[in-house]
Design an enzyme around this catalytic site. Structure first.
Site, PDB file in Angstrom:
ATOM      1  N   ASP A 186     -12.170  27.838  -5.375  1.00 42.37           N
ATOM      2  CA  ASP A 186     -13.626  27.933  -4.846  1.00 42.37           C
ATOM      3  C   ASP A 186     -13.885  29.610  -5.263  1.00 42.37           C
ATOM      4  OD1 ASP A 186     -12.433  29.533  -3.151  1.00 42.37           O
ATOM      5  OD2 ASP A 186     -12.666  28.022  -1.306  1.00 42.37           O
TER       6      ASP A 186
ATOM      7  N   LYS B 168       4.080  -3.924   6.614  1.00 41.41           N
ATOM      8  CA  LYS B 168       2.970  -3.940   5.610  1.00 41.41           C
ATOM      9  C   LYS B 168       2.584  -2.637   5.078  1.00 41.41           C
ATOM     10  CE  LYS B 168       1.479  -8.538   6.137  1.00 41.41           C
ATOM     11  NZ  LYS B 168       0.154  -9.497   6.223  1.00 41.41           N
TER      12      LYS B 168
ATOM     13  N   THR C  49      -0.872   1.043  -3.999  1.00 44.01           N
ATOM     14  CA  THR C  49      -0.832   1.303  -2.731  1.00 44.01           C
ATOM     15  C   THR C  49      -1.770   2.257  -2.236  1.00 44.01           C
ATOM     16  OG1 THR C  49       0.370   3.439  -3.668  1.00 44.01           O
ATOM     17  CG2 THR C  49       1.790   1.284  -2.940  1.00 44.01           C
ATOM     18  N   PRO C  50      -2.786   1.687  -1.697  1.00 43.20           N
ATOM     19  CA  PRO C  50      -4.176   2.286  -1.207  1.00 43.20           C
ATOM     20  C   PRO C  50      -4.001   3.177  -0.015  1.00 43.20           C
ATOM     21  CG  PRO C  50      -4.694   0.171  -1.608  1.00 43.20           C
ATOM     22  CD  PRO C  50      -3.051   0.213  -1.840  1.00 43.20           C
TER      23      PRO C  50
ATOM     24  N   TRP D 297       1.948   0.330 -11.792  1.00 38.45           N
ATOM     25  CA  TRP D 297       1.334  -0.785 -11.332  1.00 38.45           C
ATOM     26  C   TRP D 297       0.767  -1.884 -12.013  1.00 38.45           C
ATOM     27  CZ3 TRP D 297       3.709   0.093  -6.996  1.00 38.45           C
ATOM     28  CH2 TRP D 297       3.558   1.332  -6.371  1.00 38.45           C
TER      29      TRP D 297
END
Length: 147
Positions: free
Chosen positions: A26, A99, A68-69, A56
């Site tokens: 920044d 899960k 893998t969200p 994936w």
């Protein structure tokens, strides 16, 4: 709801290295915080690849697993980083659940802790109706490769 099948992991630690560029910062010349999340997301995928998990697009064909969200994240920023710094992101799985799993990141500059983060992620597949995704049980073969 608490997942009673959670087990602490004895995970491998994989290091993903990034060099901070001028554009990552920044106007105060410190890393703009969303960049840390971009880098740890890349470190997550790098972790699985280094453990021997196929990309994936391959697991989608063989297992129906599309990725893998992220479903939850908690971060703590300890020190600042700036352009020219080399950051090592130490990535591991802190806990396996039915899960989901908790992936842990420690962003280091040499011996200095810059940021630490825990993420809860799921293993996802397409829904049978084709509308969206669903969580699937953690594949045993992936858990074995990453432990």
């Amino acid at each position: 709801m608490t997942d009673t099948s959670a087990t602490p992991a004895t995970s491998r630690v994989i290091v993903y290295t990034v060099r901070v560029e001028f554009g990552d910062c920044d106007p105060a010349r410190i890393v703009w915080f969303p960049n840390f999340f971009r880098w740890i997301d890349a470190a997550s995928r790098h972790f699985f690849l280094q453990c021997g998990v196929p990309p994936w697009h391959e697991t989608e064909k063989t297992m129906g697993l599309i990725g893998t969200p992220l479903v939850d994240t908690h971060a703590k920023f300890v020190k600042t980083a700036s352009y020219g710094d080399t950051l090592d992101i130490h990535t591991s799985v802190a806990e396996w659940r039915d899960k989901s799993y908790v992936q842990r990141y420690r962003v280091m500059r040499g011996g200095d802790l810059i940021m630490e983060c825990d993420e809860v992620r799921i293993f996802a597949a397409h829904r049978e109706d084709g509308k969206g995704i669903r969580a699937i049980p953690v594949p045993a073969e992936i858990k074995a490769l990453c432990s």
